[in-house]
Design an enzyme around this catalytic site. Structure first.
Site, PDB file in Angstrom:
ATOM      1  N   CYS A  39       0.834  -1.198   0.000  1.00 10.77           N
ATOM      2  CA  CYS A  39       0.000   0.000   0.000  1.00 10.77           C
ATOM      3  C   CYS A  39       0.877   1.260   0.000  1.00 10.77           C
ATOM      4  O   CYS A  39       2.032   1.230   0.413  1.00 10.77           O
ATOM      5  CB  CYS A  39      -0.894  -0.027   1.240  1.00 10.77           C
ATOM      6  SG  CYS A  39      -2.138   1.267   1.270  1.00 10.77           S
ATOM      7  N   ARG A  43       2.917   4.821   6.635  1.00 10.96           N
ATOM      8  CA  ARG A  43       3.424   4.112   7.818  1.00 10.96           C
ATOM      9  C   ARG A  43       4.040   2.767   7.470  1.00 10.96           C
ATOM     10  O   ARG A  43       4.613   2.096   8.336  1.00 10.96           O
ATOM     11  CB  ARG A  43       2.289   3.916   8.825  1.00 10.96           C
ATOM     12  CG  ARG A  43       1.682   5.215   9.320  1.00 10.96           C
ATOM     13  CD  ARG A  43       0.336   4.982   9.971  1.00 10.96           C
ATOM     14  NE  ARG A  43      -0.650   4.495   9.006  1.00 10.96           N
ATOM     15  CZ  ARG A  43      -1.900   4.144   9.312  1.00 10.96           C
ATOM     16  NH1 ARG A  43      -2.315   4.245  10.558  1.00 10.96           N
ATOM     17  NH2 ARG A  43      -2.727   3.711   8.379  1.00 10.96           N
ATOM     18  N   CYS A 101      -5.681  -0.076   7.287  1.00 12.86           N
ATOM     19  CA  CYS A 101      -5.579   0.395   5.896  1.00 12.86           C
ATOM     20  C   CYS A 101      -6.808   1.242   5.551  1.00 12.86           C
ATOM     21  O   CYS A 101      -7.945   0.766   5.640  1.00 12.86           O
ATOM     22  CB  CYS A 101      -5.467  -0.796   4.947  1.00 12.86           C
ATOM     23  SG  CYS A 101      -5.302  -0.296   3.214  1.00 12.86           S
TER      24      CYS A 101
END
Ligand SMILES: [Zn+2]
Length: 223
Positions: A39, A43, A101
């Site tokens: 993704c 982070r 997410c």
């Protein structure tokens, strides 16, 4: 922006200077150990999680760590997969989802996507998102939202691996035994990676004890 400029100044004056020989070698080519599809989330830092130096990891990042099917010939992910497998002959592909997410969360509450036509269309590749499954996952009576998010994140990684297998270059590599694919989920709060066990279809800690692998990684490139 000031922080980025200060970081760049440190990179140029300290990090690059310290590893200049390595960068000079890299200037003529790369031989990454894996293609890492994950993704775009700020982070999730693949090189930090795996302690890889420049040249070791080919990263392909997008919203929700998705792999469109091979029919989508203009996909940047498909092009990166083809380049990595055909040209660079990477021996491993990792699809890595992560906790909290935002894209997976949006799938649980599609009202969030109302005015976001690009994201809504892109998340059409997330899976498994059949009408029946979508109904179950969006129903707050089924499980608390955090549990549904957890389940969806894992199932999405499994679905993306299935899509990956359908790409001709990947199918060929898997058939020859020259390519291996892995499904991971990274937990931001604990730093733990859980890996898909293809035999059981469940995710387990990648390492039971970090000490079970010899830590022979060179000093990471930080100032
Ligand atoms: Zn994400």
């Amino acid at each position: 922006m000031q922080q980025l400029l200060a970081g760049y100044a440190t990179f140029r004056s300290k990090v690059f200077a310290q590893h200049s020989r390595h960068f000079a070698e890299l200037a003529h080519g790369q031989e990454p150990e894996a293609l890492f599809i994950t993704c775009s989330d700020s982070r999730v830092m693949p090189e930090m999680i795996t302690q890889c130096a420049p040249g070791q990891l080919l990263c392909c990042r997008n919203a929700g760590n998705l792999v469109p099917p091979p029919e989508e010939t203009s996909s940047g992910v498909g092009a990166t997969v083809e380049y990595a497998v055909r040209m660079l002959r990477v021996p491993n592909i990792i699809v890595c989802g992560h906790s909290d997410c935002g894209e997976m969360r949006a799938l649980l509450d599609e009202g969030q996507l109302q005015d976001m036509c690009f994201l809504r269309a892109w998340l059409g590749h997330a899976g498994p998102m059949s009408r029946a499954f979508r109904g179950v996952m969006q129903d707050p009576r089924v499980w608390p939202v955090e549990e549904r998010l957890h389940v969806l994140t894992e199932l999405n990684v499994i679905a993306q691996l299935q899509s990956l297998r359908a790409h001709p270059t990947v199918a060929r590599g898997l058939g020859r035994g020259s390519l291996h694919i892995h499904g991971w989920v990274y937990d931001i709060a604990s730093g733990e990676v859980r890996s898909l066990d293809p035999a059981t279809g469940s995710f387990r800690p990648l390492l039971l004890q970090p000490s079970e692998v010899e830590t022979s990684v060179e000093e990471p490139m930080v100032a």
